[in-house]
Design a protein around this motif. Structure first.
Motif, PDB file in Angstrom:
ATOM      1  N   VAL A  35       0.835  -1.205   0.000  1.00  0.00           N
ATOM      2  CA  VAL A  35       0.000   0.000   0.000  1.00  0.00           C
ATOM      3  C   VAL A  35       0.870   1.255   0.000  1.00  0.00           C
ATOM      4  CG1 VAL A  35      -1.550   1.364   1.448  1.00  0.00           C
ATOM      5  CG2 VAL A  35      -2.050  -1.029   0.993  1.00  0.00           C
ATOM      6  N   GLY A 215      -6.824  -3.977   2.705  1.00  0.00           N
ATOM      7  CA  GLY A 215      -7.697  -3.579   3.806  1.00  0.00           C
ATOM      8  C   GLY A 215      -6.992  -3.341   5.141  1.00  0.00           C
ATOM      9  N   VAL A 218      -4.666  -0.252   5.067  1.00  0.00           N
ATOM     10  CA  VAL A 218      -5.369   1.037   5.025  1.00  0.00           C
ATOM     11  C   VAL A 218      -5.977   1.348   6.391  1.00  0.00           C
ATOM     12  CG1 VAL A 218      -7.394   2.204   4.086  1.00  0.00           C
ATOM     13  CG2 VAL A 218      -5.802   1.056   2.556  1.00  0.00           C
ATOM     14  N   GLN A 222      -4.695   4.587   9.421  1.00  0.00           N
ATOM     15  CA  GLN A 222      -5.489   5.655  10.026  1.00  0.00           C
ATOM     16  C   GLN A 222      -5.112   5.873  11.489  1.00  0.00           C
ATOM     17  OE1 GLN A 222      -7.033   7.107   7.636  1.00  0.00           O
ATOM     18  NE2 GLN A 222      -6.601   5.357   6.315  1.00  0.00           N
ATOM     19  N   THR A 266     -13.907  -5.211   5.791  1.00  0.00           N
ATOM     20  CA  THR A 266     -14.451  -3.934   5.319  1.00  0.00           C
ATOM     21  C   THR A 266     -15.015  -3.135   6.487  1.00  0.00           C
ATOM     22  OG1 THR A 266     -15.071  -5.115   3.309  1.00  0.00           O
ATOM     23  CG2 THR A 266     -15.932  -2.905   3.568  1.00  0.00           C
ATOM     24  N   VAL A 269     -12.188  -1.522   8.278  1.00  0.00           N
ATOM     25  CA  VAL A 269     -11.665  -0.379   7.504  1.00  0.00           C
ATOM     26  C   VAL A 269     -12.564   0.840   7.686  1.00  0.00           C
ATOM     27  CG1 VAL A 269     -11.221   0.498   5.187  1.00  0.00           C
ATOM     28  CG2 VAL A 269     -10.514  -1.813   5.795  1.00  0.00           C
ATOM     29  N   LEU A 273     -11.592   4.392   9.331  1.00  0.00           N
ATOM     30  CA  LEU A 273     -11.658   5.635   8.562  1.00  0.00           C
ATOM     31  C   LEU A 273     -12.476   6.684   9.293  1.00  0.00           C
ATOM     32  CD1 LEU A 273     -12.154   4.488   4.862  1.00  0.00           C
ATOM     33  CD2 LEU A 273     -10.360   5.975   5.727  1.00  0.00           C
ATOM     34  N   GLU A 278      -7.417  11.657  15.399  1.00  0.00           N
ATOM     35  CA  GLU A 278      -6.744  12.587  14.482  1.00  0.00           C
ATOM     36  C   GLU A 278      -7.243  12.479  13.046  1.00  0.00           C
ATOM     37  OE1 GLU A 278      -2.573  13.260  14.756  1.00  0.00           O
ATOM     38  OE2 GLU A 278      -2.553  12.659  16.857  1.00  0.00           O
ATOM     39  N   ARG A 279      -7.050  11.278  12.390  1.00  0.00           N
ATOM     40  CA  ARG A 279      -7.425  11.179  10.988  1.00  0.00           C
ATOM     41  C   ARG A 279      -8.885  10.824  10.759  1.00  0.00           C
ATOM     42  NH1 ARG A 279      -3.027  10.215   7.144  1.00  0.00           N
ATOM     43  NH2 ARG A 279      -4.286   8.747   5.978  1.00  0.00           N
ATOM     44  N   GLY A 280      -9.625  10.496  11.835  1.00  0.00           N
ATOM     45  CA  GLY A 280     -11.001  10.032  11.667  1.00  0.00           C
ATOM     46  C   GLY A 280     -11.885  11.061  10.989  1.00  0.00           C
ATOM     47  N   LEU A 281     -12.749  10.583  10.070  1.00  0.00           N
ATOM     48  CA  LEU A 281     -13.597  11.512   9.326  1.00  0.00           C
ATOM     49  C   LEU A 281     -14.645  12.143  10.222  1.00  0.00           C
ATOM     50  CD1 LEU A 281     -14.056   9.379   6.112  1.00  0.00           C
ATOM     51  CD2 LEU A 281     -12.672  11.428   6.385  1.00  0.00           C
ATOM     52  N   ASP A 284     -13.161  15.033  11.982  1.00  0.00           N
ATOM     53  CA  ASP A 284     -12.977  16.060  10.956  1.00  0.00           C
ATOM     54  C   ASP A 284     -14.261  16.860  10.768  1.00  0.00           C
ATOM     55  OD1 ASP A 284     -10.592  16.532   9.672  1.00  0.00           O
ATOM     56  OD2 ASP A 284     -11.434  16.024   7.707  1.00  0.00           O
TER      57      ASP A 284
ATOM     58  N   ARG B  83      -7.633   9.852   2.668  1.00  0.00           N
ATOM     59  CA  ARG B  83      -7.063   8.914   3.646  1.00  0.00           C
ATOM     60  C   ARG B  83      -6.591   7.652   2.942  1.00  0.00           C
ATOM     61  NH1 ARG B  83      -8.869  13.201   5.893  1.00  0.00           N
ATOM     62  NH2 ARG B  83      -9.404  13.201   8.099  1.00  0.00           N
ATOM     63  N   VAL B  84      -6.998   7.474   1.695  1.00  0.00           N
ATOM     64  CA  VAL B  84      -6.770   6.211   0.979  1.00  0.00           C
ATOM     65  C   VAL B  84      -6.254   6.524  -0.418  1.00  0.00           C
ATOM     66  CG1 VAL B  84      -7.848   4.077   0.238  1.00  0.00           C
ATOM     67  CG2 VAL B  84      -8.755   5.267   2.211  1.00  0.00           C
ATOM     68  N   GLU B  87      -5.473   3.479  -5.893  1.00  0.00           N
ATOM     69  CA  GLU B  87      -5.596   2.056  -6.192  1.00  0.00           C
ATOM     70  C   GLU B  87      -6.041   1.277  -4.961  1.00  0.00           C
ATOM     71  OE1 GLU B  87      -2.559   3.627  -5.844  1.00  0.00           O
ATOM     72  OE2 GLU B  87      -2.432   2.540  -3.968  1.00  0.00           O
ATOM     73  N   SER B  88      -5.718   1.771  -3.771  1.00  0.00           N
ATOM     74  CA  SER B  88      -6.190   1.098  -2.569  1.00  0.00           C
ATOM     75  C   SER B  88      -7.699   1.228  -2.426  1.00  0.00           C
ATOM     76  CB  SER B  88      -5.510   1.679  -1.327  1.00  0.00           C
ATOM     77  OG  SER B  88      -4.134   1.398  -1.340  1.00  0.00           O
ATOM     78  N   GLY B  91      -9.181  -1.355  -4.394  1.00  0.00           N
ATOM     79  CA  GLY B  91      -8.941  -2.652  -3.766  1.00  0.00           C
ATOM     80  C   GLY B  91      -9.788  -2.903  -2.531  1.00  0.00           C
ATOM     81  N   ILE B  92     -10.365  -1.850  -1.958  1.00  0.00           N
ATOM     82  CA  ILE B  92     -11.246  -2.050  -0.810  1.00  0.00           C
ATOM     83  C   ILE B  92     -12.688  -2.228  -1.272  1.00  0.00           C
ATOM     84  CG2 ILE B  92     -12.285  -0.876   1.168  1.00  0.00           C
ATOM     85  CD1 ILE B  92      -9.525   0.352   1.679  1.00  0.00           C
ATOM     86  N   ALA B  96     -15.317  -5.983  -1.464  1.00  0.00           N
ATOM     87  CA  ALA B  96     -16.440  -5.931  -0.530  1.00  0.00           C
ATOM     88  C   ALA B  96     -17.754  -6.172  -1.265  1.00  0.00           C
ATOM     89  CB  ALA B  96     -16.465  -4.584   0.180  1.00  0.00           C
TER      90      ALA B  96
END
Lengths: 299, 373
Positions: A35, A215, A218, A222, A266, A269, A273, A278-281, A284, B83-84, B87-88, B91-92, B96
């Protein structure tokens, strides 16, 4: 309580759970590098390309021993990766085009061989199409041991070459200027990813393997910005998805294991996300809403 | 019509319908989007099957198109979060969606017609037996109607929007400045890819449709620099793959769609190696010629620089050349042999001297190098 007892004493369940968790650990750890190098879909290609390798290995040896088939898969994955690199480096076709061509035509060749083997009237062919969708429920102790040995080897290699891979992932030109052979390191990393893919084929199958590499990495990204922490977290998320997927599919016979593992992943993930510090939507959005209110108050 | 003719015709129509949007996917570097869409429509098809209580073309199309839109939107939303990586995100999303589809199939249709293997590589073998009946009137194989209609739609799309597609593909900035929305073109292309994939799904399945879209277009991209010619070539290569693939499948008694897609890969490989303009062989020869020319120029310029000097004899020794010009001894001997054959240099008493032709070449080369600084 009953579940725990099943866990410890049910032979099949223990193998499936162990195998899925192992796969999650290995692909989670290696997926981080894929990744970070923006090669997230490499696993997808290698998984599809493995199919003709498996069929050729079977045709040559007439044996269904996991290690023989896995060697065939690894060899085919290697050829595919090499071909892809040649296309990207020497023609004007983009990386995605090279991925698409290699993935689909290798798979097509695999289907030709698979149907050829099936129609040849071999009574013994049935194990091969399990690679298409994976057959976690059919994992036996021998498979788990093979997975553990191969996966352990891959993880050991990551530990040994940690510094080199880190440099390669973040600043390949710098690595080259320091005198590292970045080509050789890239090939080594790709070979290790081939191992992860190959042990994943039996469990989740060709199509879903892509998600197992992308998965967990990624999701882990986060939560942290440190590579070492990311690898550990990614391996944990992979294992967690494997275990949750197995448990769900055990609770209901009609739910297939591979897809359940991917759907659990999924979920992880999406949670990461949205909610990671910090990075969480979600945070935000909250910050932005707060700012908007403050600006309005000032007006 | 015999079953074989239906299979071949279906294959040719699939190849034609796929090649048209495929060309633009390859040029716009979005090939993997086709892969994502072709997998992700599975839950849509299953939902259509579920709602219509059986195989129904309109329901399948509606469900799959909806799933394709959801996929494109999800991938773009994920990329938009930053955040992604691009191509990732693909791929997610598509595994799914595919997992959801497989889950639905095995949960609700375990014993029904929807065969999970056919999802991956299609069922072109049954194309002839699936006929379209309207009020008991037999209109012939349904696959020919569906793929024929898709060919017409795609031809109309590419034909009518050729200028817009071309501009948005090669210069999106200019397209936007002139008032064509590149975003609109992007979504139109995605829609065409989705509809084509859905139509081809029953015949060739989720993965082989990617081969039909990408491989002929990429092969054509290596053969020509003209967009119109590239489209025609892609269709031709696709049709040739379908035809030759059918014979391969017949000989091996193997999957027809698989053999057709394999042949398209083989055609791509041929173009990759032997294309006169962009092939690997032509490229290697071009590089070799350039290297040879440069080496010859270096040799004669070196000899010219040292002509009539005290050290002339020493500088013109073959052994000295290899260290002065950093050539391996073998390479030095080879270059000198070629220079002698082309009568650029002559050898007397063990050392080299320029011929008249060699001196001309050296002066030209030195002058052009001075000009280039």
């Amino acid at each position: 309580m009953e579940l725990l007892r099943d866990w410890l004493f049910d032979y099949t369940l223990r193998n499936v759970a162990l195998g899925s968790a192992l796969l999650g650990v290995v692909s989670g750890a290696l997926g981080c590098f894929a990744v970070l190098r923006r090669q997230g879909l490499l696993g997808d290609v290698l998984a599809h390309a493995a199919l003709p390798g498996i069929c050729i290995a079977y045709l040559l040896t007439n044996a269904k021993t996991p290690i023989v088939l896995l060697l065939g898969a690894a060899a085919a994955g290697w050829v595919a990766a090499l071909l892809m690199m040649q296309i990207v480096r020497h023609t004007r076709i983009g990386e995605d085009g090279a991925l698409g061509i290699v993935l689909s035509t290798f798979f097509a060749f695999g289907i030709v061989l698979l149907t050829f083997i099936t129609k040849r009237g071999d009574a013994d062919h049935s194990g091969l199409d399990a690679f298409l969708f994976g057959q976690a429920a059919a994992l036996v102790e021998e498979d788990v041991v093979t997975m553990a040995v191969l996966g352990g080897f891959a993880l050991l290699a990551v530990a040994l070459f940690y510094k080199e891979f880190k440099l390669l992932a973040f600043d390949a030109p710098f690595a080259a200027s320091l005198g590292f052979d970045t080509n050789a390191l890239g090939v080594l990393l790709t070979s290790l990813i081939v191992i992860a893919v190959v042990i994943g084929l039996q469990t989740v199958g060709v199509v879903l393997m892509a998600a197992l590499l992308v998965g967990p990495a990624v999701a882990a990204r986060q939560w942290t910005s440190r590579l070492s922490a990311m690898i550990v977290l990614s391996a944990l998320f992979g294992a967690l998805a494997g275990l949750i997927g197995t448990l769900i599919s055990v609770s209901d016979e009609s739910l297939p294991t591979g897809p359940m593992i991917i759907l659990s992943l999924t979920g992880i993930v999406l949670l990461s996300l949205c909610l990671a510090p910090e990075r969480g939507l979600v945070w935000d959005a909250m910050r932005r809403a707060l700012q908007r209110r403050m600006i309005k108050a000032e007006d | 019509m015999s079953a074989s003719v239906v299979m071949i015709l279906t294959g040719v129509l699939v190849a034609t319908a796929c090649a048209l949007p495929g060309v633009f996917l390859v040029l716009r570097r979005m090939a993997m989007m086709a892969d994502a869409i072709s997998h992700a429509i599975l839950p849509g098809i299953v939902a259509g099957y579920f709602l219509a209580q059986g195989p129904s073309l309109p329901a399948g199309f509606a469900g799959a198109s909806l799933a394709a839109i959801v996929t494109v939107a999800l991938v773009e939303a994920l990329q938009h979060t930053r955040r992604v990586g691009g191509e990732s995100a693909i791929g997610i999303v598509f595994p799914a969606m595919f997992a959801l589809g497989v889950l639905l199939v095995s949960k609700y249709f375990a014993n029904v017609h929807l065969d999970t293997d056919a999802v991956l590589y299609g069922n072109i073998e049954f194309a002839a037996f699936d006929v379209w009946l309207v009020n008991d009137l037999n209109l012939g194989p349904r696959s020919l109607w569906v793929m024929g209609a898709l060919c017409v739609i795609n031809l109309l799309f590419v034909g009518l929007c050729f200028k817009e597609l071309k501009l948005a593909t090669f210069d999106p900035g200019l397209a936007a400045a002139l008032g064509f929305s590149p975003v609109l073109i992007h979504y139109a292309l995605m829609a065409v890819v989705s509809v084509t994939t859905v139509g081809a799904f029953t015949a060739v399945g989720a993965i082989l449709v990617v081969a039909f879209m990408i491989a002929p277009a990429a092969a054509a991209y290596l053969l020509t620099d003209d967009l119109g010619r590239m489209i025609a070539l892609a269709i031709g290569i696709g049709a040739a793959s379908a035809l030759s693939g059918w014979f391969v499948a017949l000989a091996l008694d193997a999957s027809v769609a698989g053999a057709m897609a394999t042949m398209s890969g083989l055609f791509f490989l041929l173009a990759l190696f032997f294309s006169p303009s962009h092939g690997l062989v032509a490229r290697a020869r071009r590089l070799r010629r350039q290297r040879l020319r440069l080496a010859l120029e270096n040799l004669v310029v070196h000899l010219l620089n040292h002509e009539h000097q005290v050290s002339e004899a020493h500088e013109a020794e073959i052994a000295h050349l290899s260290s002065e010009l950093r050539w391996s001894p073998r390479f030095a001997r080879w270059i000198v042999a070629i220079a002698k054959r082309d009568q650029l240099v002559q050898q007397a008493n063990g050392y080299l001297s320029l011929t008249a032709a060699g001196r001309d070449l050296a002066r030209q080369a030195a002058a052009s190098r001075d000009r280039e600084g």
